[in-house]
Motif scaffolding. Sequence first.
Motif, PDB file in Angstrom:
ATOM      1  N   ARG A   1       0.890  -1.260   0.043  1.00 31.86           N
ATOM      2  CA  ARG A   1      -0.071  -0.076  -0.069  1.00 31.86           C
ATOM      3  C   ARG A   1       0.846   1.102  -0.079  1.00 31.86           C
ATOM      4  O   ARG A   1       0.558   2.391  -0.720  1.00 31.86           O
ATOM      5  CB  ARG A   1      -1.166  -0.096   1.184  1.00 31.86           C
ATOM      6  CG  ARG A   1      -1.845  -1.014   1.158  1.00 31.86           C
ATOM      7  CD  ARG A   1      -2.896  -1.061   2.349  1.00 31.86           C
ATOM      8  NE  ARG A   1      -3.698  -2.328   2.248  1.00 31.86           N
ATOM      9  CZ  ARG A   1      -3.726  -3.466   3.020  1.00 31.86           C
ATOM     10  NH1 ARG A   1      -2.538  -3.213   4.023  1.00 31.86           N
ATOM     11  NH2 ARG A   1      -4.298  -4.248   3.012  1.00 31.86           N
TER      12      ARG A   1
ATOM     13  N   VAL B   1       2.142   1.716  -3.246  1.00 38.40           N
ATOM     14  CA  VAL B   1       1.131   2.322  -4.365  1.00 38.40           C
ATOM     15  C   VAL B   1       0.725   3.910  -3.983  1.00 38.40           C
ATOM     16  O   VAL B   1       0.663   4.591  -4.961  1.00 38.40           O
ATOM     17  CB  VAL B   1      -0.313   1.485  -4.091  1.00 38.40           C
ATOM     18  CG1 VAL B   1      -1.467   2.266  -4.885  1.00 38.40           C
ATOM     19  CG2 VAL B   1       0.042   0.176  -4.598  1.00 38.40           C
TER      20      VAL B   1
ATOM     21  N   SER C   1       1.518   6.730  -6.928  1.00 37.15           N
ATOM     22  CA  SER C   1       0.188   7.860  -7.128  1.00 37.15           C
ATOM     23  C   SER C   1       0.297   9.126  -6.763  1.00 37.15           C
ATOM     24  O   SER C   1      -0.497  10.007  -7.577  1.00 37.15           O
ATOM     25  CB  SER C   1      -1.330   7.174  -6.433  1.00 37.15           C
ATOM     26  OG  SER C   1      -0.909   7.537  -4.872  1.00 37.15           O
TER      27      SER C   1
ATOM     28  N   HIS D   1       1.521   9.591 -15.706  1.00 35.14           N
ATOM     29  CA  HIS D   1       1.420   8.605 -15.320  1.00 35.14           C
ATOM     30  C   HIS D   1       2.016   7.264 -15.961  1.00 35.14           C
ATOM     31  O   HIS D   1       2.081   7.349 -17.067  1.00 35.14           O
ATOM     32  CB  HIS D   1      -0.248   7.989 -15.343  1.00 35.14           C
ATOM     33  CG  HIS D   1      -1.072   8.951 -14.304  1.00 35.14           C
ATOM     34  ND1 HIS D   1      -1.184   8.701 -12.745  1.00 35.14           N
ATOM     35  CD2 HIS D   1      -1.525   9.926 -14.333  1.00 35.14           C
ATOM     36  CE1 HIS D   1      -1.819   9.570 -12.253  1.00 35.14           C
ATOM     37  NE2 HIS D   1      -1.963  10.595 -13.304  1.00 35.14           N
TER      38      HIS D   1
ATOM     39  N   ILE E   1       2.780  -1.584  -7.374  1.00 31.28           N
ATOM     40  CA  ILE E   1       1.960  -2.804  -7.542  1.00 31.28           C
ATOM     41  C   ILE E   1       1.908  -3.680  -6.081  1.00 31.28           C
ATOM     42  O   ILE E   1       3.045  -3.805  -5.594  1.00 31.28           O
ATOM     43  CB  ILE E   1       2.881  -3.799  -8.542  1.00 31.28           C
ATOM     44  CG1 ILE E   1       2.890  -2.860  -9.860  1.00 31.28           C
ATOM     45  CG2 ILE E   1       2.077  -5.004  -8.445  1.00 31.28           C
ATOM     46  CD1 ILE E   1       3.520  -3.877 -10.984  1.00 31.28           C
ATOM     47  N   ILE E   2       0.824  -4.221  -5.681  1.00 33.68           N
ATOM     48  CA  ILE E   2       0.548  -4.803  -4.668  1.00 33.68           C
ATOM     49  C   ILE E   2       0.157  -6.059  -4.866  1.00 33.68           C
ATOM     50  O   ILE E   2      -0.742  -6.418  -5.893  1.00 33.68           O
ATOM     51  CB  ILE E   2      -0.792  -3.878  -3.742  1.00 33.68           C
ATOM     52  CG1 ILE E   2      -0.727  -4.525  -2.311  1.00 33.68           C
ATOM     53  CG2 ILE E   2      -1.937  -3.626  -4.383  1.00 33.68           C
ATOM     54  CD1 ILE E   2      -1.567  -3.445  -1.387  1.00 33.68           C
TER      55      ILE E   2
ATOM     56  N   GLY F   1      -3.373  -7.573  -6.397  1.00 43.07           N
ATOM     57  CA  GLY F   1      -4.105  -6.599  -7.334  1.00 43.07           C
ATOM     58  C   GLY F   1      -4.640  -5.320  -6.517  1.00 43.07           C
ATOM     59  O   GLY F   1      -4.517  -5.270  -5.160  1.00 43.07           O
ATOM     60  N   ASP F   2      -5.254  -4.315  -7.241  1.00 40.85           N
ATOM     61  CA  ASP F   2      -5.833  -3.307  -6.522  1.00 40.85           C
ATOM     62  C   ASP F   2      -6.611  -3.324  -5.453  1.00 40.85           C
ATOM     63  O   ASP F   2      -6.886  -2.307  -4.679  1.00 40.85           O
ATOM     64  CB  ASP F   2      -6.518  -2.202  -7.517  1.00 40.85           C
ATOM     65  CG  ASP F   2      -5.338  -1.572  -8.449  1.00 40.85           C
ATOM     66  OD1 ASP F   2      -3.729  -1.736  -8.108  1.00 40.85           O
ATOM     67  OD2 ASP F   2      -5.705  -0.700  -9.398  1.00 40.85           O
TER      68      ASP F   2
ATOM     69  N   ILE G   1      -5.443  -3.010  -1.812  1.00 39.42           N
ATOM     70  CA  ILE G   1      -5.261  -1.911  -1.146  1.00 39.42           C
ATOM     71  C   ILE G   1      -6.113  -1.622  -0.231  1.00 39.42           C
ATOM     72  O   ILE G   1      -5.653  -1.262   1.129  1.00 39.42           O
ATOM     73  CB  ILE G   1      -5.430  -0.644  -2.375  1.00 39.42           C
ATOM     74  CG1 ILE G   1      -4.396  -0.611  -3.323  1.00 39.42           C
ATOM     75  CG2 ILE G   1      -5.213   0.697  -1.489  1.00 39.42           C
ATOM     76  CD1 ILE G   1      -4.612   0.126  -4.481  1.00 39.42           C
ATOM     77  N   ARG G   2      -7.463  -1.801  -0.333  1.00 37.66           N
ATOM     78  CA  ARG G   2      -8.567  -1.853   0.849  1.00 37.66           C
ATOM     79  C   ARG G   2      -8.692  -2.967   1.558  1.00 37.66           C
ATOM     80  O   ARG G   2      -9.236  -2.748   2.926  1.00 37.66           O
ATOM     81  CB  ARG G   2      -9.782  -1.413   0.004  1.00 37.66           C
ATOM     82  CG  ARG G   2      -9.883   0.030  -0.373  1.00 37.66           C
ATOM     83  CD  ARG G   2     -11.081   0.336  -1.068  1.00 37.66           C
ATOM     84  NE  ARG G   2     -11.376   1.654  -1.722  1.00 37.66           N
ATOM     85  CZ  ARG G   2     -11.562   2.864  -1.039  1.00 37.66           C
ATOM     86  NH1 ARG G   2     -11.537   2.893   0.248  1.00 37.66           N
ATOM     87  NH2 ARG G   2     -11.531   3.925  -1.602  1.00 37.66           N
TER      88      ARG G   2
ATOM     89  N   ASP H   1       2.815  -9.858 -12.779  1.00 42.68           N
ATOM     90  CA  ASP H   1       2.450  -8.495 -12.651  1.00 42.68           C
ATOM     91  C   ASP H   1       3.041  -7.448 -13.250  1.00 42.68           C
ATOM     92  O   ASP H   1       2.481  -6.480 -14.219  1.00 42.68           O
ATOM     93  CB  ASP H   1       2.277  -8.217 -11.215  1.00 42.68           C
ATOM     94  CG  ASP H   1       0.944  -9.168 -10.517  1.00 42.68           C
ATOM     95  OD1 ASP H   1       0.284  -9.626 -11.175  1.00 42.68           O
ATOM     96  OD2 ASP H   1       1.125  -9.049  -9.361  1.00 42.68           O
TER      97      ASP H   1
END
Length: 268
Positions: free
Chosen positions: A70, A73, A77, A87, A93-94, A97-98, A101-102, A118
């Motif tokens: 995280r 990322v 960002s 961009h 990259i986590i 996948g995205d 993040i949460r 990835d």
Amino acid sequence: MATTEGASHYDHLEHMSVHDLLANINREDKSVPQAIEKAIPQIEALVNVIVDRMQHGGRLFYIGAGTSGRLGVVDASEIPPTYGVPHGRVIGIIAGGDGAIRKAVEKAEDNPTQAWKDLEEYSINQQDVLIGIAASGRTPYVIGGLKDARANGVATGCIVCNSNSAVAAQADFPVEVITGPEFVTGSTRMKAGTAQKLTLNMVSTTVMIKLGHVRGNKMVDMQLTNEKLVDRGVKMVMDELKIPYAEAEQLLHQHGSVRKAVDSRRHA
């Protein structure tokens, strides 16, 4: 045993007052900048190779899992709006996948082959630099990604919080910030996470400065994406050109960036 997994210097936390909990966490946090200071020579070597590769068109990649992923990322960002970099020049990259993040993705960090898959989606190549972020220094996703990257001629670095780790062994330019036991035993989102965040700040900020995206001490290439940033941009133009707010605002709107607004007058 890894020092990040060592027993906390404090015990019976549940019996501490709120004040004592806060004071003791803060006391532990004060050790983080000192740990980073010891790693500055390692950070310098990593930054130098990133600057060199990016000056020749290369990109910077971060890989990690959980908190470490995280943080990568987040750092990636923030580069485009802060420094006006397109961009895709800095990519985080986590593992998992995205969505990770949460919400944690079960066992995503345990797959040693997924990171390279990835990375291949971005056509990573020998011009690029890959930084693996792992507090423990033993995350299979990160170890595998760095190993595969080295095998394909990609320069590798890492940010870890234990010495002599498997992650560092796969990094050409390892950064080891030894933060020691956490206040809550093993909770590396605390001191280790703070150390990683501060180190990432140092790396990406220094790289962007050396790539020319700061003039004096100002973010002259920042994206003007909201009223606060437009106001900041106007004040930068005012300060650089010694002109009134309204005139600076007009110049900024006309040219679309602080750099272009200032240069329009200086090169006129």
